[in-house]
Design a protein around this motif. Structure first.
Motif, PDB file in Angstrom:
ATOM      1  N   TRP A  43       9.334  -5.060  -7.134  1.00  0.00           N
ATOM      2  CA  TRP A  43      10.420  -5.752  -7.833  1.00  0.00           C
ATOM      3  C   TRP A  43      10.402  -5.472  -9.330  1.00  0.00           C
ATOM      4  CZ3 TRP A  43       9.409 -10.836  -4.715  1.00  0.00           C
ATOM      5  CH2 TRP A  43      10.129 -10.789  -3.522  1.00  0.00           C
ATOM      6  N   ILE A  44       9.210  -5.344  -9.924  1.00  0.00           N
ATOM      7  CA  ILE A  44       9.131  -4.983 -11.344  1.00  0.00           C
ATOM      8  C   ILE A  44       9.761  -3.610 -11.551  1.00  0.00           C
ATOM      9  CG2 ILE A  44       7.581  -4.396 -13.245  1.00  0.00           C
ATOM     10  CD1 ILE A  44       5.619  -6.486 -12.085  1.00  0.00           C
ATOM     11  N   LEU A  49      12.386  -8.160 -11.262  1.00  0.00           N
ATOM     12  CA  LEU A  49      11.435  -9.071 -11.906  1.00  0.00           C
ATOM     13  C   LEU A  49      11.302  -8.617 -13.361  1.00  0.00           C
ATOM     14  CD1 LEU A  49       9.377 -11.324 -11.996  1.00  0.00           C
ATOM     15  CD2 LEU A  49       7.719  -9.807 -10.887  1.00  0.00           C
ATOM     16  N   THR A  50      11.776  -9.458 -14.276  1.00  0.00           N
ATOM     17  CA  THR A  50      11.871  -9.054 -15.678  1.00  0.00           C
ATOM     18  C   THR A  50      11.000  -9.924 -16.582  1.00  0.00           C
ATOM     19  OG1 THR A  50      13.777 -10.520 -16.041  1.00  0.00           O
ATOM     20  CG2 THR A  50      14.240  -8.239 -15.354  1.00  0.00           C
ATOM     21  N   THR A  55      13.573  -5.162 -18.374  1.00  0.00           N
ATOM     22  CA  THR A  55      12.797  -4.412 -17.395  1.00  0.00           C
ATOM     23  C   THR A  55      11.642  -3.716 -18.106  1.00  0.00           C
ATOM     24  OG1 THR A  55      14.738  -4.017 -16.008  1.00  0.00           O
ATOM     25  CG2 THR A  55      12.848  -2.564 -15.673  1.00  0.00           C
ATOM     26  N   VAL A  56      10.425  -3.957 -17.633  1.00  0.00           N
ATOM     27  CA  VAL A  56       9.243  -3.354 -18.253  1.00  0.00           C
ATOM     28  C   VAL A  56       8.369  -2.738 -17.171  1.00  0.00           C
ATOM     29  CG1 VAL A  56       9.262  -4.993 -20.173  1.00  0.00           C
ATOM     30  CG2 VAL A  56       7.921  -5.494 -18.131  1.00  0.00           C
ATOM     31  N   LYS A  59       2.259  -2.401 -16.269  1.00  0.00           N
ATOM     32  CA  LYS A  59       1.045  -2.476 -17.092  1.00  0.00           C
ATOM     33  C   LYS A  59       1.281  -3.095 -18.469  1.00  0.00           C
ATOM     34  CE  LYS A  59       1.507   2.271 -18.825  1.00  0.00           C
ATOM     35  NZ  LYS A  59       0.855   3.596 -18.891  1.00  0.00           N
ATOM     36  N   VAL A  60       2.522  -3.430 -18.809  1.00  0.00           N
ATOM     37  CA  VAL A  60       2.813  -4.034 -20.112  1.00  0.00           C
ATOM     38  C   VAL A  60       2.092  -5.377 -20.227  1.00  0.00           C
ATOM     39  CG1 VAL A  60       4.646  -5.162 -21.451  1.00  0.00           C
ATOM     40  CG2 VAL A  60       5.009  -2.882 -20.510  1.00  0.00           C
ATOM     41  N   LYS A  61       1.466  -5.623 -21.409  1.00  0.00           N
ATOM     42  CA  LYS A  61       0.751  -6.876 -21.641  1.00  0.00           C
ATOM     43  C   LYS A  61       1.735  -7.989 -21.996  1.00  0.00           C
ATOM     44  CE  LYS A  61      -3.300  -5.042 -21.016  1.00  0.00           C
ATOM     45  NZ  LYS A  61      -4.270  -4.866 -22.103  1.00  0.00           N
ATOM     46  N   VAL A  62       1.531  -9.167 -21.418  1.00  0.00           N
ATOM     47  CA  VAL A  62       2.442 -10.290 -21.642  1.00  0.00           C
ATOM     48  C   VAL A  62       1.856 -11.259 -22.664  1.00  0.00           C
ATOM     49  CG1 VAL A  62       3.383 -10.080 -19.321  1.00  0.00           C
ATOM     50  CG2 VAL A  62       1.482 -11.649 -19.735  1.00  0.00           C
TER      51      VAL A  62
END
Length: 318
Positions: A43-44, A49-50, A55-56, A59-62
């Motif tokens: 979904w990412i 799932l955003t 949209t990322v 592995k992007v850090k939140v």
């Protein structure tokens, strides 16, 4: 049969300090734990799932305070055909089904059995199952083994049941009739894997996967024993291989049963009953699991099928 309606899943959650610094997919697995990591990654990648509406990559850090938002349409998992095959439904609600499978019904389409399976039956009676992996089937029974199987009706239930099977919290108990007179029950703890010479069979092998079967005696006869088995693991053909390995093959087992044997002085009636029993004498009689939504215990029982009940009656008469 009615056409299934597409199911849309919507969720949102704000990231806390506990998720701060995690990868996007890791944080999603924490906050939307009812779904599998594989499905969340899908979904990412699809943009369903955003992170703060963008949209990322997984592995992007939140960061604390950001929002995860999910809006996904469930898609059919395979190109299977719905077929009007009767189902014996023991338990049903919006999240799970428990089916009492008859002998002769294959669970999932495969080479040699492209249709006519439990999966095809599920799609006919419950069309929305096409949106769940393997139509919600989370474990299997051999074609000629009868008894209880749990089926997930939602992705959340599918994820929960898969995890319960992995952590061995699902209780599965089987009735079996074996050749030979047991003096007591016990436990077989022997790893299982492919047979080194026959790839269609399983065997006890040193490099196999861990497999544990507990068994106890229910009733003894002149040359056979009625036993109950409880699984800690769920390997292919586990009970059949374990009992054969210990010298107690299942009556009627065409693969692991060896040659047909009769007890001394067996009557013609018993001889005919044993010769005519055309499958392994194995039945999944009891199933216990935690309901994926309520957390309450679900316990189901299935009585012995007629052929096994008649076999036991014949053994008693001897």
């Amino acid at each position: 049969m009615t056409e299934p309606t597409a199911e849309i899943i919507e969720r949102e959650a704000q990231l806390t300090r506990e998720e701060h610094g995690m990868r996007m997919d890791q944080a999603a697995a924490v906050l939307f734990s009812e779904f599998s990591r594989e499905r969340l990654k899908q979904w990412i990648g699809e943009g369903a799932l955003t992170l703060d509406g963008k949209t990322v990559k997984p592995k992007v850090k939140v960061l604390v305070g950001q929002w995860l938002r999910l809006k996904a349409t469930l898609q059919a998992e395979g190109e299977w055909v719905a077929q009007d095959i009767p189902l014996d439904v023991v338990y049903e609600d919006d999240s799970v089904l428990v089916i009492n499978k008859p002998a002769g019904l294959v669970v999932h389409p495969a080479a040699g059995n492209p249709d006519g399976t439990l999966l095809n039956a599920l799609l006919h009676h419950y069309p929305a199952q096409e949106n769940i992996p393997r139509a919600g089937i989370v474990h299997r029974l051999d074609k000629e083994t009868t008894g209880l199987m749990v089926v997930a009706r939602t992705l959340e239930a599918h994820h929960s049941l898969i995890n319960q099977l992995k952590d061995k919290s699902v209780t599965r108990e089987y009735d079996a009739v074996v050749v030979g007179v047991m003096t007591a029950g016990g436990t077989v703890d022997a790893p299982l894997g492919r047979h080194p010479k026959d790839r269609k069979r399983q065997a006890v092998v040193s490099n196999g996967k861990p497999a544990v079967t507990h068994f106890r005696v229910v009733e003894r006869f002149s040359g056979h024993t009625h036993i109950r088995c409880q699984l800690e693991t769920g390997r292919t053909h586990q009970i059949r291989v374990h009992m054969s390995h210990e010298g107690w093959p299942l009556v009627g087992d065409p693969v692991y049963g060896g040659r047909l044997r009769f007890p001394p002085g067996a009557s013609e009636t018993l001889r005919d009953a044993l010769k005519d029993f055309g499958r392994q004498a194995l039945h999944a009689r009891r199933l216990r699991f935690e309901h994926p939504v309520t957390g309450e215990e679900v316990m189901c029982h299935a009585p012995l099928p007629d052929d096994m009940a008649q076999l036991l009656d014949c053994l008693r008469e001897e």
